[in-house]
Design a protein around this motif. Structure first.
Motif, PDB file in Angstrom:
ATOM      1  N   THR A   1     -20.661  61.532  -8.227  1.00 46.22           N
ATOM      2  CA  THR A   1     -19.025  61.480  -7.476  1.00 46.22           C
ATOM      3  C   THR A   1     -19.090  62.364  -6.517  1.00 46.22           C
ATOM      4  N   PRO A   2     -18.602  62.094  -5.515  1.00 46.71           N
ATOM      5  CA  PRO A   2     -18.420  62.986  -4.223  1.00 46.71           C
ATOM      6  C   PRO A   2     -17.460  63.810  -4.647  1.00 46.71           C
ATOM      7  N   GLU A   3     -17.553  65.089  -4.098  1.00 47.40           N
ATOM      8  CA  GLU A   3     -16.358  66.212  -4.149  1.00 47.40           C
ATOM      9  C   GLU A   3     -15.914  66.093  -2.743  1.00 47.40           C
ATOM     10  N   ILE A   4     -14.472  66.072  -2.899  1.00 48.38           N
ATOM     11  CA  ILE A   4     -13.880  65.943  -1.573  1.00 48.38           C
ATOM     12  C   ILE A   4     -13.114  67.354  -1.296  1.00 48.38           C
ATOM     13  N   GLY A   5     -13.278  68.004  -0.096  1.00 47.27           N
ATOM     14  CA  GLY A   5     -12.555  69.119   0.350  1.00 47.27           C
ATOM     15  C   GLY A   5     -11.713  68.812   1.345  1.00 47.27           C
ATOM     16  N   LEU A   6     -10.495  68.716   1.117  1.00 46.65           N
ATOM     17  CA  LEU A   6      -9.337  68.197   1.848  1.00 46.65           C
ATOM     18  C   LEU A   6      -8.558  69.233   2.370  1.00 46.65           C
ATOM     19  N   LEU A   7      -8.248  69.293   3.791  1.00 51.42           N
ATOM     20  CA  LEU A   7      -7.231  70.127   4.219  1.00 51.42           C
ATOM     21  C   LEU A   7      -6.107  69.120   4.839  1.00 51.42           C
ATOM     22  N   ASP A   8      -4.729  69.160   4.342  1.00 55.58           N
ATOM     23  CA  ASP A   8      -3.829  68.408   4.791  1.00 55.58           C
ATOM     24  C   ASP A   8      -2.659  69.089   5.012  1.00 55.58           C
ATOM     25  N   ASN A   9      -2.543  69.770   6.329  1.00 52.10           N
ATOM     26  CA  ASN A   9      -1.375  70.728   6.419  1.00 52.10           C
ATOM     27  C   ASN A   9      -0.513  70.483   7.720  1.00 52.10           C
ATOM     28  N   SER A  10       0.642  70.736   7.578  1.00 54.01           N
ATOM     29  CA  SER A  10       1.389  70.769   8.927  1.00 54.01           C
ATOM     30  C   SER A  10       2.197  71.937   8.961  1.00 54.01           C
ATOM     31  N   ASP A  11       1.861  72.882  10.011  1.00 56.41           N
ATOM     32  CA  ASP A  11       2.260  74.259   9.819  1.00 56.41           C
ATOM     33  C   ASP A  11       3.072  74.785  11.178  1.00 56.41           C
ATOM     34  N   ASP A  12       4.213  75.264  10.937  1.00 56.39           N
ATOM     35  CA  ASP A  12       5.006  75.724  12.263  1.00 56.39           C
ATOM     36  C   ASP A  12       4.341  77.158  12.406  1.00 56.39           C
ATOM     37  N   LEU A  13       3.945  77.696  13.724  1.00 56.26           N
ATOM     38  CA  LEU A  13       3.423  78.863  13.978  1.00 56.26           C
ATOM     39  C   LEU A  13       4.342  79.665  15.057  1.00 56.26           C
ATOM     40  N   PRO A  14       5.339  80.293  14.785  1.00 54.60           N
ATOM     41  CA  PRO A  14       6.286  81.020  15.531  1.00 54.60           C
ATOM     42  C   PRO A  14       5.431  82.352  16.280  1.00 54.60           C
ATOM     43  N   ALA A  15       5.634  82.701  17.409  1.00 42.59           N
ATOM     44  CA  ALA A  15       5.345  83.887  18.078  1.00 42.59           C
ATOM     45  C   ALA A  15       6.276  84.283  19.000  1.00 42.59           C
ATOM     46  N   ALA A  16       6.366  85.437  19.264  1.00 40.08           N
ATOM     47  CA  ALA A  16       7.395  86.026  19.922  1.00 40.08           C
ATOM     48  C   ALA A  16       6.923  87.600  20.448  1.00 40.08           C
ATOM     49  N   THR A  17       7.241  87.939  21.753  1.00 38.38           N
ATOM     50  CA  THR A  17       6.749  89.094  22.426  1.00 38.38           C
ATOM     51  C   THR A  17       8.023  89.592  22.966  1.00 38.38           C
ATOM     52  N   LEU A  18       8.252  91.155  23.081  1.00 39.37           N
ATOM     53  CA  LEU A  18       9.337  91.739  23.724  1.00 39.37           C
ATOM     54  C   LEU A  18       8.578  93.002  24.318  1.00 39.37           C
ATOM     55  N   THR A  19       9.007  93.029  25.760  1.00 41.09           N
ATOM     56  CA  THR A  19       8.408  94.173  26.507  1.00 41.09           C
ATOM     57  C   THR A  19       9.344  94.782  27.050  1.00 41.09           C
ATOM     58  N   TRP A  20       9.517  96.216  26.772  1.00 36.93           N
ATOM     59  CA  TRP A  20      10.302  97.005  27.579  1.00 36.93           C
ATOM     60  C   TRP A  20       9.564  97.767  28.554  1.00 36.93           C
TER      61      TRP A  20
ATOM     62  N   TYR B   1       9.958 100.261  30.882  1.00 35.72           N
ATOM     63  CA  TYR B   1      10.914 101.262  31.458  1.00 35.72           C
ATOM     64  C   TYR B   1      10.593 102.284  32.416  1.00 35.72           C
ATOM     65  N   SER B   2       9.324 102.133  32.868  1.00 33.99           N
ATOM     66  CA  SER B   2       8.907 102.697  34.291  1.00 33.99           C
ATOM     67  C   SER B   2       7.916 101.909  34.801  1.00 33.99           C
ATOM     68  N   GLU B   3       7.337 102.354  35.896  1.00 33.10           N
ATOM     69  CA  GLU B   3       6.440 101.592  36.804  1.00 33.10           C
ATOM     70  C   GLU B   3       5.041 101.650  36.074  1.00 33.10           C
ATOM     71  N   ASN B   4       4.606 102.845  35.298  1.00 29.40           N
ATOM     72  CA  ASN B   4       3.420 103.024  34.690  1.00 29.40           C
ATOM     73  C   ASN B   4       3.633 102.836  33.175  1.00 29.40           C
ATOM     74  N   ALA B   5       4.473 102.743  32.487  1.00 28.84           N
ATOM     75  CA  ALA B   5       4.541 102.513  31.179  1.00 28.84           C
ATOM     76  C   ALA B   5       5.524 101.666  30.615  1.00 28.84           C
ATOM     77  N   GLN B   6       5.191 101.094  29.428  1.00 30.06           N
ATOM     78  CA  GLN B   6       5.941 100.018  28.756  1.00 30.06           C
ATOM     79  C   GLN B   6       5.858 100.197  27.075  1.00 30.06           C
ATOM     80  N   PHE B   7       6.709  99.740  26.399  1.00 27.71           N
ATOM     81  CA  PHE B   7       6.623  99.403  25.180  1.00 27.71           C
ATOM     82  C   PHE B   7       6.381  97.944  24.721  1.00 27.71           C
ATOM     83  N   ARG B   8       5.592  97.420  23.879  1.00 24.87           N
ATOM     84  CA  ARG B   8       5.531  96.138  23.490  1.00 24.87           C
ATOM     85  C   ARG B   8       5.535  95.848  22.103  1.00 24.87           C
ATOM     86  N   ALA B   9       6.343  94.714  21.729  1.00 27.97           N
ATOM     87  CA  ALA B   9       6.453  94.377  20.281  1.00 27.97           C
ATOM     88  C   ALA B   9       6.121  92.997  20.191  1.00 27.97           C
ATOM     89  N   ALA B  10       5.271  92.587  19.228  1.00 32.07           N
ATOM     90  CA  ALA B  10       4.823  91.226  19.306  1.00 32.07           C
ATOM     91  C   ALA B  10       4.791  90.733  17.683  1.00 32.07           C
TER      92      ALA B  10
END
Length: 272
Positions: free
Chosen positions: A7-26, A28-37
């Motif tokens: 009898t065959p063994e069945i490996g099944l993946l049946d998924n529906s996923d939401d994958l949110p992503a966000a990045t905030l960059t500050w 604050y000067s011409e040479n430096a910045q903070f980044r949050a992701a």
């Protein structure tokens, strides 16, 4: 292969996923910045990993049995980073990161099977760490007045050094699902406590040639998860040195050379 009516063994993946992503960059000067992701990512088992037919792991050189019951792993990622740019190509950064795993996939020893491993899902795991990264030209080094005369012939402005170090605190907690595994709490299988890289590159201004010497070391990591009281098997610290060369003769012809593992160190695995 010896039972055509199995009898065959069945490996099944049946998924529906939401994958949110966000990045905030500050910036604050011409040479430096903070980044949050923030992001949510997935790690899905491939077809081979869902099959009971075993295969040889190309790195460990041991047989691994797939598992048709494997589920995909979900990972929540948080990254807080400070970046400083000396110019358009030179930079330094410090980052704090965390990864929260749900159903991470690990290689676990199969009892009474010799060296056979099986892929299994754990409940959850976390990786938290800090990373330092530097990429800088050595042009300023060439201006040192104490250099002997022959050192002034070195093309310092064409040499670049890169350095990267990451420390990772990893923990997996099996809780009530420890089963036959020896340790209910331990680092995630395959995760080193630290990873470091150091590179020296030669990049002439014409952009036609690039040569890089790269040194890498990673700390000890669990290679095989122990079961029935046997300790986890650890791959010990490993040091490697690689060299790569790229030479472009014209737009249609490029020569690439790569030499790997020049140190040729021994690979050591320990148990208990």
């Amino acid at each position: 292969p010896f039972d055509p009516n199995a009898t065959p063994e069945i490996g099944l993946l049946d998924n529906s996923d939401d994958l949110p992503a966000a990045t905030l960059t500050w910036a604050y000067s011409e040479n430096a910045q903070f980044r949050a992701a923030y992001s949510t990512t997935l790690s899905r088992p491939d077809i081979r990993e869902q099959s009971r037919a075993n295969y040889v792991d190309p790195i460990l050189d041991v047989r691994v049995e797939g598992n048709p019951d494997l589920e995909q792993a979900e990972i929540e990622n948080i990254d807080l980073r400070w970046e400083y740019y000396f110019n358009s190509v030179e930079s330094f950064s410090v980052a704090f990161f965390s990864k929260d795993f749900s159903k991470p996939i690990e290689q676990v020893s199969v009892p009474a099977s010799g060296n056979l491993l099986q892929l299994r899902n754990a409940d959850s795991a976390t990786n938290v760490g800090v990373e330092f990264d530097l990429y800088k030209s050595l042009g300023e080094v060439g201006a040192f007045e104490f250099w002997p005369e022959f050192m002034t012939a070195v093309p310092w402005s064409e040499l670049y050094v890169g350095a990267n170090y990451a420390y990772i605190d990893s923990e997996i907690d099996l809780g009530d699902n420890q089963g036959i595994q020896t340790n209910a709490k331990r680092p995630l299988q395959g995760q080193s406590e630290y990873v470091a890289n150091l590179s020296l590159s030669w990049q002439p201004a014409d952009g036609l040639t690039e040569a890089t010497l790269l040194y890498n070391v990673f700390g000890k990591r669990i290679s095989q998860v122990g079961v029935f009281g046997a300790p986890d098997i650890y791959e010990q610290d490993f040091h490697s040195l690689d060299f790569s060369l790229r030479k472009q003769f014209d737009p249609e012809w490029t020569l690439k050379l790569r030499l790997r593992n020049l140190l040729d160190p021994k690979v050591e695995f320990t148990q208990g």
